[in-house]
Design an enzyme around this catalytic site. Structure first.
Site, PDB file in Angstrom:
ATOM      1  N   GLY A  24      41.230  68.496 -39.243  1.00 11.25           N
ATOM      2  CA  GLY A  24      42.410  69.184 -39.772  1.00 11.25           C
ATOM      3  C   GLY A  24      43.056  68.380 -40.896  1.00 11.25           C
ATOM      4  O   GLY A  24      42.730  67.212 -41.110  1.00 11.25           O
ATOM      5  N   GLN A  82      45.927  67.083 -41.171  1.00 10.99           N
ATOM      6  CA  GLN A  82      46.688  65.903 -40.756  1.00 10.99           C
ATOM      7  C   GLN A  82      45.842  64.963 -39.897  1.00 10.99           C
ATOM      8  O   GLN A  82      46.352  64.208 -39.072  1.00 10.99           O
ATOM      9  CB  GLN A  82      47.973  66.313 -40.038  1.00 10.99           C
ATOM     10  CG  GLN A  82      49.039  66.839 -40.989  1.00 10.99           C
ATOM     11  CD  GLN A  82      49.366  65.845 -42.099  1.00 10.99           C
ATOM     12  OE1 GLN A  82      49.368  64.632 -41.897  1.00 10.99           O
ATOM     13  NE2 GLN A  82      49.630  66.348 -43.288  1.00 10.99           N
ATOM     14  N   SER A  83      44.539  64.987 -40.116  1.00  8.29           N
ATOM     15  CA  SER A  83      43.644  64.132 -39.328  1.00  8.29           C
ATOM     16  C   SER A  83      43.834  62.651 -39.646  1.00  8.29           C
ATOM     17  O   SER A  83      43.733  62.228 -40.800  1.00  8.29           O
ATOM     18  CB  SER A  83      42.195  64.532 -39.618  1.00  8.29           C
ATOM     19  OG  SER A  83      41.319  63.505 -39.202  1.00  8.29           O
ATOM     20  N   ASN A  84      44.085  61.884 -38.589  1.00  7.72           N
ATOM     21  CA  ASN A  84      44.150  60.427 -38.737  1.00  7.72           C
ATOM     22  C   ASN A  84      42.752  59.865 -38.940  1.00  7.72           C
ATOM     23  O   ASN A  84      42.553  58.881 -39.643  1.00  7.72           O
ATOM     24  CB  ASN A  84      44.776  59.802 -37.486  1.00  7.72           C
ATOM     25  CG  ASN A  84      46.142  60.386 -37.206  1.00  7.72           C
ATOM     26  OD1 ASN A  84      47.059  60.227 -37.993  1.00  7.72           O
ATOM     27  ND2 ASN A  84      46.283  61.080 -36.077  1.00  7.72           N
ATOM     28  N   CYS A 108      40.310  61.247 -40.561  1.00  7.91           N
ATOM     29  CA  CYS A 108      39.916  61.395 -41.964  1.00  7.91           C
ATOM     30  C   CYS A 108      40.580  60.321 -42.824  1.00  7.91           C
ATOM     31  O   CYS A 108      39.932  59.715 -43.679  1.00  7.91           O
ATOM     32  CB  CYS A 108      40.255  62.791 -42.470  1.00  7.91           C
ATOM     33  SG  CYS A 108      39.158  64.051 -41.777  1.00  7.91           S
TER      34      CYS A 108
END
Ligand SMILES: *Cc1c(COP(=O)(O)O)cnc(C)c1O
Length: 352
Positions: free
Chosen positions: A77, A79-81, A83
């Protein structure tokens, strides 16, 4: 063979600032009036604002380098940490990074993790209406495309939840056991958020192979209890096998609940927001709305329902995610009053 030795044989890159602190949370403990609560601060792993994925990436990126990769691909997503940290790890090691993010391209400004992905110079591709656990075929397609273009891609599944990645959390148990010994206590439970399951799988293997004596209790933030259970168990078995740790992970080593997801993955829950307020206002520690807030709501709910003994020692694994707070500012303004869930009378707090 000892677990430390087995882990030591795995290729590894240095990305995280370890060990992270293991801190007693006296005011939180006092307000909740139950077992002692400790915070394992994996929000402080250091790489580009920290979080649990740094531990996994130390092993995953070593695998990518060993295979001669010049670009890594992952997705999740916006807001992926995971990524954000993959982009940071790639840059630190001189590699390119392609991120497949679910949803459409934002029209206005970017915030939170997405802002940091942009600053880190990741190549971002928006893939529309796909859930992060359905990204696998798109990752494969991108892999083929980059290979055809003459690159050497390395694909990382969402969350970095591979047996290689989970090794980072087997290692975290080695680290925690040393810290608990130094601080003179032994955990009865390690409580964590469960997303793609690699963190909990690694903790389970670590706890088993080191006979650490604690149970791992996960709170799913996305998958149903049955799905999460199956993933954790499968990944734990594969991780143990990869390491050559003959620790016999069993079905009942996996304890995961799904009652604190709320409306869905990435949608803040009232309990989660209250937990964020409570931990901030008692310990000055920030949690996040997607993972750790909901896991802490799970810990609090379990405690209030009498699920722990008063003499238990609980370690809450703070897996990070704090940059996402800045993409959720509206959740906090609309919540208003519940943000002060405790009466903060000074005399309540007698210990420091
Ligand atoms: C990814 C993530 C988790 C969950 O870890 P998994 O290994 O995917 O289960 C928990 N907290 C934060 C902040 C995360 O970014």
């Amino acid at each position: 063979m000892r677990t430390e030795v087995l882990i030591g044989r795995m290729p590894r890159t240095h990305l995280a600032g370890l060990p992270t602190p293991l801190e007693y949370a006296p005011r939180l403990t006092q307000v909740l009036g139950g077992p002692r609560i400790w915070l394992k601060r994996d929000d402080l792993t250091g790489l580009a604002m920290g979080g649990n994925k740094a531990r996994k990436l130390e092993f995953i990126m070593a695998q990518a380098l060993a295979e001669g990769a010049d670009v890594v691909i992952t997705g999740a997503g916006k807001q992926s940490n995971h990524c954000r940290l993959t982009a940071a790890a790639a840059r630190k090691l001189g590699l390119g990074c392609v991120l497949l993010l679910t949803g459409d391209a934002p029209t206005g400004s970017v915030s939170g993790n997405l802002l940091l992905d942009t600053i880190l110079g990741a190549q971002i591709r928006y893939v529309g209406d796909v859930l992060w656990w359905e990204l696998e075929p798109l990752l494969e397609r991108t892999f083929v495309e980059l290979t055809r273009a003459g690159r050497k891609p390395f694909a990382i599944p969402p969350g970095g939840s591979t047996p290689v990645g989970s090794t980072g959390y087997v290692n975290a148990v080695v680290e925690m056991c040393g810290q608990m010994h130094e601080q003179g206590f032994a955990a009865d439970y390690v409580v964590c958020a469960c997303g793609s399951a690699g963190t909990q799988a690694g903790l389970v293997v670590g706890a088993k192979s080191l006979s650490a004596g604690f149970k791992v209790l996960g709170f799913s933030v996305a998958l149903s209890k049955a799905q999460a259970h199956q993933r954790i168990l499968a990944l734990a078995e594969q991780t143990a096998e990869l390491l050559g740790a003959d620790c016999g992970v069993k079905d009942d080593d996996v304890q995961v609940l799904d009652e604190y997801i709320g409306e869905g993955y990435g949608i803040p829950s009232t309990g989660g927001l209250e937990a964020i307020g409570l931990v901030a206002q008692t310990e000055g520690v920030l949690l996040d709305p997607v993972y750790t807030g909901k896991a802490m709501a799970g810990l609090i709910g379990t405690l209030r329902a009498g699920g722990f003994k008063k003499t238990d020692e609980l370690v809450f694994l703070h897996t990070g995610g704090v940059p996402a707070l800045f993409a959720y500012e509206d959740s906090f303004t609309t919540l208003g009053a519940p943000m002060s869930p405790v009466s903060l009378e000074p005399e309540v707090f007698t210990t420091g």
